[in-house]
Motif scaffolding. Structure first.
Motif, PDB file in Angstrom:
ATOM      1  N   GLU A  64      38.764  35.512  45.687  1.00  0.00           N
ATOM      2  CA  GLU A  64      38.942  36.654  46.580  1.00  0.00           C
ATOM      3  C   GLU A  64      37.706  37.548  46.518  1.00  0.00           C
ATOM      4  O   GLU A  64      37.189  37.849  45.445  1.00  0.00           O
ATOM      5  N   HIS A 252      40.788  42.036  38.531  1.00  0.00           N
ATOM      6  CA  HIS A 252      39.788  41.638  39.525  1.00  0.00           C
ATOM      7  C   HIS A 252      39.698  42.686  40.637  1.00  0.00           C
ATOM      8  O   HIS A 252      38.608  42.965  41.153  1.00  0.00           O
ATOM      9  N   GLU A 253      40.825  43.314  40.952  1.00  0.00           N
ATOM     10  CA  GLU A 253      40.828  44.360  41.981  1.00  0.00           C
ATOM     11  C   GLU A 253      40.007  45.563  41.529  1.00  0.00           C
ATOM     12  O   GLU A 253      39.275  46.161  42.328  1.00  0.00           O
ATOM     13  N   ASP A 254      40.121  45.919  40.239  1.00  0.00           N
ATOM     14  CA  ASP A 254      39.316  47.021  39.702  1.00  0.00           C
ATOM     15  C   ASP A 254      37.825  46.715  39.820  1.00  0.00           C
ATOM     16  O   ASP A 254      37.010  47.587  40.167  1.00  0.00           O
ATOM     17  N   GLN A 256      36.372  44.682  41.968  1.00  0.00           N
ATOM     18  CA  GLN A 256      35.970  44.732  43.365  1.00  0.00           C
ATOM     19  C   GLN A 256      35.761  46.170  43.840  1.00  0.00           C
ATOM     20  O   GLN A 256      34.806  46.474  44.563  1.00  0.00           O
ATOM     21  N   LYS A 257      36.666  47.070  43.432  1.00  0.00           N
ATOM     22  CA  LYS A 257      36.569  48.466  43.857  1.00  0.00           C
ATOM     23  C   LYS A 257      35.311  49.130  43.293  1.00  0.00           C
ATOM     24  O   LYS A 257      34.599  49.845  44.001  1.00  0.00           O
TER      25      LYS A 257
END
Length: 280
Positions: A64, A252-254, A256-257
């Motif tokens: 992602e 992984h979201e952290d 990306q942000k």
């Protein structure tokens, strides 16, 4: 199928020949865009856009945030090639597959490679969102990208790695950062397999052996680029911190942000560096 049963030189040339039919002229500069940093393409005046799935022999990114296309166009005044999305060893690819696009870049005439990534910082002087210019790396991947048959047409059996990251490009990037009042740090990048994020003890270990940041990419691509005598510049966005008494939980979201928040500063440095440097 074992990698050594594959004629990689033939596959590289097949991919390069296909790409040549899609573009009007070929760049000598290429960029590999990492996690959360793919939006640099918004700064590119696009000429050609080729999905990886359309290129013979190319792997397809499964992560992602990695869109999976090869872009040709102008970044400022420089005509470049950009990989929007890379391949990782942890996805199940061999190192020959992970580094295949860099081989194809070279076959297309690329002489200078710019790489970016998101990484976890161990250096106590680092902050989340810092841009770390990579000055060296430590390879802790379990497979070496040059293992197996060596094609002398690509490079020597035992390539030197005394200057994996170009000193002159590092100096120019620091000059650009100063001119725009952008904080940059420098350090050694530790390349590991993943896909787990690091334990507290691993962060401490990587720092003790000389690492300032750790990630799951870049090192194989740089080794292969230097094998073919390409000049390399690398930059990391520090998206999380470890190595202290406690390690914050990270996703992984952290990552990306945090990478996306730093993207404008990284894009500015990359764009100006690419437009200002002179090829050797």
């Amino acid at each position: 199928m074992q990698d050594d049963n594959i004629n990689w030189l033939e596959r590289i040339n097949q991919s390069a020949d296909f790409i040549k039919t899609k573009v009007s002229h070929l760049p000598t500069t290429a960029i590999v865009l990492g996690t959360g940093l793919g939006e640099l393409v918004e700064h590119i005046k696009m000429d050609v856009d080729i999905p990886y799935r359309d290129i013979p022999n190319f792997p397809v990114s499964t992560v992602e945030g990695h869109k999976g296309r090869l872009i040709f166009g102008y970044l400022g005044n420089k005509y470049i090639m950009a990989m929007q999305g890379r391949f990782h060893y942890y996805e199940g690819y061999s190192m020959k597959e992970v580094t295949f696009p860099v081989r194809v870049m070279h076959a297309l005439g690329v002489k200078t490679l710019f790489v970016s990534n998101a990484s976890g910082g161990m250096n106590p002087n680092f902050k989340i969102g810092d841009l770390m210019i990579i000055t060296d790396h430590i390879n802790l991947f379990p497979e070496h990208p040059l293992r197996g048959h060596n094609y002398s047409e690509l490079g020597p059996r035992f390539p030197a790695m005394d200057e994996p990251y170009s000193h002159r490009l590092i100096a120019k990037a620091k000059e650009i950062a100063r001119a725009h009042d952008i904080r940059v740090v420098e350090g050694t990048y530790v390349g590991v397999q993943g896909p787990t994020f690091e334990t507290p003890a691993e962060y401490r270990f990587f720092h003790v052996i000389g690492g300032d940041a750790v990630g799951m990419s870049t090192v194989p691509e740089v080794i292969v680029a230097r094998h073919m005598d390409m000049e390399v510049f690398g930059i990391s966005v520090i998206t999380d911190l470890g190595g202290g008494a406690e390690v914050d939980k990270v996703s992984h979201e952290d990552v990306q942000k945090a990478a996306a928040a730093a993207e404008p500063r990284m894009s500015l440095i990359m764009k100006e560096l690419i437009n200002q440097f002179q090829e050797l």
